[in-house]
Design a protein around this motif. Structure first.
Motif, PDB file in Angstrom:
ATOM      1  N   ILE A  68       0.842  -1.186   0.000  1.00 42.15           N
ATOM      2  CA  ILE A  68       0.000   0.000   0.000  1.00 42.15           C
ATOM      3  C   ILE A  68       0.880   1.238   0.000  1.00 42.15           C
ATOM      4  N   GLY A  69       0.669   2.110  -0.963  1.00 47.32           N
ATOM      5  CA  GLY A  69       1.451   3.334  -1.054  1.00 47.32           C
ATOM      6  C   GLY A  69       1.306   4.205   0.182  1.00 47.32           C
ATOM      7  N   GLY A  70       2.415   4.754   0.637  1.00 48.87           N
ATOM      8  CA  GLY A  70       2.387   5.638   1.786  1.00 48.87           C
ATOM      9  C   GLY A  70       2.475   4.926   3.119  1.00 48.87           C
ATOM     10  N   LYS A  71       2.457   3.585   3.107  1.00 51.13           N
ATOM     11  CA  LYS A  71       2.560   2.815   4.344  1.00 51.13           C
ATOM     12  C   LYS A  71       3.974   2.243   4.464  1.00 51.13           C
ATOM     13  N   THR A  72       4.447   2.101   5.693  1.00 49.84           N
ATOM     14  CA  THR A  72       5.817   1.653   5.914  1.00 49.84           C
ATOM     15  C   THR A  72       5.959   0.145   5.732  1.00 49.84           C
ATOM     16  N   LEU A  73       7.195  -0.278   5.524  1.00 47.01           N
ATOM     17  CA  LEU A  73       7.486  -1.707   5.437  1.00 47.01           C
ATOM     18  C   LEU A  73       7.096  -2.397   6.738  1.00 47.01           C
ATOM     19  N   ARG A  74       7.366  -1.745   7.859  1.00 49.49           N
ATOM     20  CA  ARG A  74       7.026  -2.345   9.152  1.00 49.49           C
ATOM     21  C   ARG A  74       5.537  -2.616   9.248  1.00 49.49           C
ATOM     22  N   GLU A  75       4.703  -1.691   8.782  1.00 49.11           N
ATOM     23  CA  GLU A  75       3.260  -1.886   8.875  1.00 49.11           C
ATOM     24  C   GLU A  75       2.825  -3.090   8.039  1.00 49.11           C
TER      25      GLU A  75
END
Length: 264
Positions: A68-75
């Motif tokens: 998902i664009g704008g979301k971090t790898l961690r999320e």
């Protein structure tokens, strides 16, 4: 008058009897219920810790592997890791193995893989403080013994203790020990479901929309030892999922019988 905790537990027990009597549900129906639950659980359990993926975005990540664009790898890792830990938890539920420290450590390793690479699957070795909480977890030197005592206490449900009360108390105590640097809440919520599923209950997800109540009642249980409010929150989460099962049962029972093709 609002429903008391005792009345809520009685109602949930009666609903569980209804679900048990209606089993087995059609395989496709049960699979859709559990697939939907996993998405909700992965969303809720990570959102409680600050993950900003929406429920729909969580579904896209888990079902299609799309970032998902704008979301971090961690999320992204947080929700996919929960799904992997959920598979491991269900394997334990199906087994005859007792609750062990190894299981909890394995769940933590899966939950925190790629997020805390050095600490994943290891008890903490430093003191920690929980943000915004009055509860102070025990000294790290006491963690191994506390965990040994924990698995002994929660290996078997005491006769007469309601399964939901037992599962909720396990969450409270594991979160209070806070054996890991991070991820304690996620492992505790996985454990709740493992204990519920072993008793034949449907899984339960603490909704992210009730985050304030969840945290406040957990804090109250740890600081004042008043566990009933958190037990209620847990019972309400079970009740929500039971309603899904009961709806599926009603829909299944209202279906017309399959036409006998040879009847003509």
């Amino acid at each position: 008058m609002p429903e008391s905790l005792e009345q809520l537990l009685q109602r949930v027990t009666q609903q569980q009897d209804q679900i048990a009597q209606a089993r087995p549900l059609p395989e496709a129906t049960l699979r859709s219920l559990l697939d939907d639950f996993l998405i909700r659980f992965a969303h809720d359990t990570t959102a409680l810790e600050g993950n900003t993926l929406t429920l729909h975005e969580t579904q896209v990540v888990l079902e299609h592997g799309i970032t998902i664009g704008g979301k971090t790898l961690r999320e992204h890792l947080e929700v996919t890791n929960v799904a992997k830990a959920w598979e491991a938890l269900n394997a334990w539920v199906r087994s005859a193995e007792p609750l062990t420290e190894e299981l909890l450590i394995h769940l933590h390793r899966l939950t925190m893989a790629g997020i805390l690479p050095e600490e994943a699957g290891h008890y903490r070795t430093v003191p920690v403080f929980i943000r915004g909480s009055q509860h102070v977890p025990p000294n790290p030197l006491r963690v191994p013994k506390a965990m040994e005592d924990f698995v002994q206490k929660f290996a078997h449900r005491p006769p007469g203790m309601h399964p939901i009360v037992f599962a909720a108390h396990a969450h409270i105590q594991l979160a209070a020990i806070h054996p890991f640097i991070d991820g304690n809440g996620r492992v505790s919520r996985l454990l709740v479901n493992g204990l519920l599923l072993r008793e034949g209950y449907p899984p339960a997800s603490y909704p992210a929309t009730s985050r304030a109540e969840y945290l406040a009642t957990l804090e109250r249980a740890q600081v004042t030892q008043d566990r009933d409010p958190f037990v209620r929150v847990t019972a309400e989460a079970v009740d929500w999922m039971q309603q899904r099962y009961l709806l599926a049962i009603r829909h299944t029972n209202s279906m017309p019988p399959i036409q006998d093709l040879d009847s003509d």
